[in-house]
Design a protein around this motif. Structure first.
Motif, short mmCIF file in Angstrom:
data_model
loop_
_atom_site.label_atom_id
_atom_site.label_comp_id
_atom_site.label_asym_id
_atom_site.label_seq_id
_atom_site.Cartn_x
_atom_site.Cartn_y
_atom_site.Cartn_z
N SER A 149 0.82 -1.22 0.00
CA SER A 149 0.00 0.00 0.00
C SER A 149 0.86 1.27 0.00
N MET A 152 1.77 2.84 -3.20
CA MET A 152 0.68 3.47 -3.94
C MET A 152 0.46 4.93 -3.53
N ALA A 178 -3.95 2.78 -7.92
CA ALA A 178 -3.55 1.75 -6.95
C ALA A 178 -4.24 0.44 -7.25
N ALA A 182 -3.03 -2.17 -3.47
CA ALA A 182 -3.07 -1.71 -2.08
C ALA A 182 -3.87 -2.65 -1.18
N MET A 186 -9.48 -0.70 1.38
CA MET A 186 -8.40 0.15 1.88
C MET A 186 -8.94 1.26 2.76
N CYS A 270 -3.77 -0.75 3.48
CA CYS A 270 -4.53 -1.95 3.16
C CYS A 270 -5.64 -2.19 4.19
#
Length: 280
Positions: A149, A152, A178, A182, A186, A270
């Protein structure tokens, strides 16, 4: 003046590194439960149920929630009436991380040099952010950040004329780019204002806000809700395999900025959004 020994800091940081990598905060558990019940895609619901199974196994068997146990990010709020004895605070924090990652059998993911990539073998050094505040206590927040993550993340140096529409479009662009990388669903942290580096810290801090707790600034609160709705309409879904739950929250922090700029950072985390908070 209150005295706190570095041994107390070491002990707490060690425990927090282990705790954050094995257990979710209550707000994240609640948000995932709610998302599982609301998910409209059968595949998406199946993935969310598998994520729930993973969390249960991690807590019952003391296995890390994710194999990427992250780079330790530590936010420290130090009361101005605190005296630290026993050594340097930064060294104590890193010693706590070292002990936590070794004794907790957590993956060591930090390399000594960004180009030559030799592993430090104890996950130090941590990334540490300090704030001096009122009082005689120290607030510690340990937030292990995995790089699926973290990679990103985006910085946009917008023009003031880009305004709210420019902010919204940039955040949505970052999330679309992303995609599945990710590990959705998220949590999207957004920082607006300050300078290049300030907006990035604002975005990372935004990830620590409890799910469901919104900005007290009316236009920011409205933007959080609108962006969350649009992100969940993107169809990325759990695991990036489609569905109505791409994000659990969009949290936005703002700060004053220069007349000539509109810095914007997006820091995505994440579905586990690991962090642990203690006050000593």
């Amino acid at each position: 003046m209150r005295t706190i020994h570095t041994e107390e800091v070491i002990k707490n940081i060690k425990e927090m590194c282990i705790e954050a990598n094995h257990y979710l905060t209550d707000d994240m558990v609640l948000a995932l439960n709610k998302a599982t019940g609301a998910e409209r895609s059968s595949l998406g619901k199946q993935i969310l149920c598998q994520l729930q199974d993973n969390l249960r196994i991690a807590s019952e068997d003391m296995i890390p929630i994710c194999q990427d146990t992250g780079m330790a990010v530590v936010f420290v709020e130090i009361g101005q009436d605190v005296h630290i004895e026993g050594g340097l605070l930064t060294e104590a924090i890193n010693e706590g991380v070292r002990q936590g990652y070794i004794e907790g059998y957590l993956r060591k993911s930090v390399v000594k040099d960004p180009v030559f990539r030799e592993n430090t073998k104890d996950n130090t050094p941590a990334v540490i952010h300090y704030d001096i505040v009122q009082g005689d206590k120290i607030k510690l927040i340990v937030a292990p950040k995995g790089f699926g993550s973290e990679n990103m993340s985006r910085i946009f140096m917008l023009k003031p004329a880009d305004g709210i529409d420019g902010i919204k479009n940039s955040v949505l662009c970052a999330v679309r780019d992303a995609g599945p990388n990710a590990c959705p669903p998220m949590v999207v942290g957004v920082g607006i204002g300050g300078t290049f580096e300030k907006c990035a810290i604002l975005a990372k801090k935004a990830l620590l806000r409890p799910i469901g707790e919104h900005s007290h600034i009316p236009y920011v609160c409205e933007m959080e809700g609108e962006l969350l709705e649009k992100i969940n309409q993107s169809g990325i879904g759990p695991g990036g395999l489609g569905g109505s739950t791409t994000a659990l929250a969009v949290n936005i922090n703002t700060y004053p900025t220069h007349i000539a700029g509109l810095p914007l950072a997006v820091n995505i985390c994440c579905h586990v959004n690991r962090h642990c908070i203690r006050i000593i």
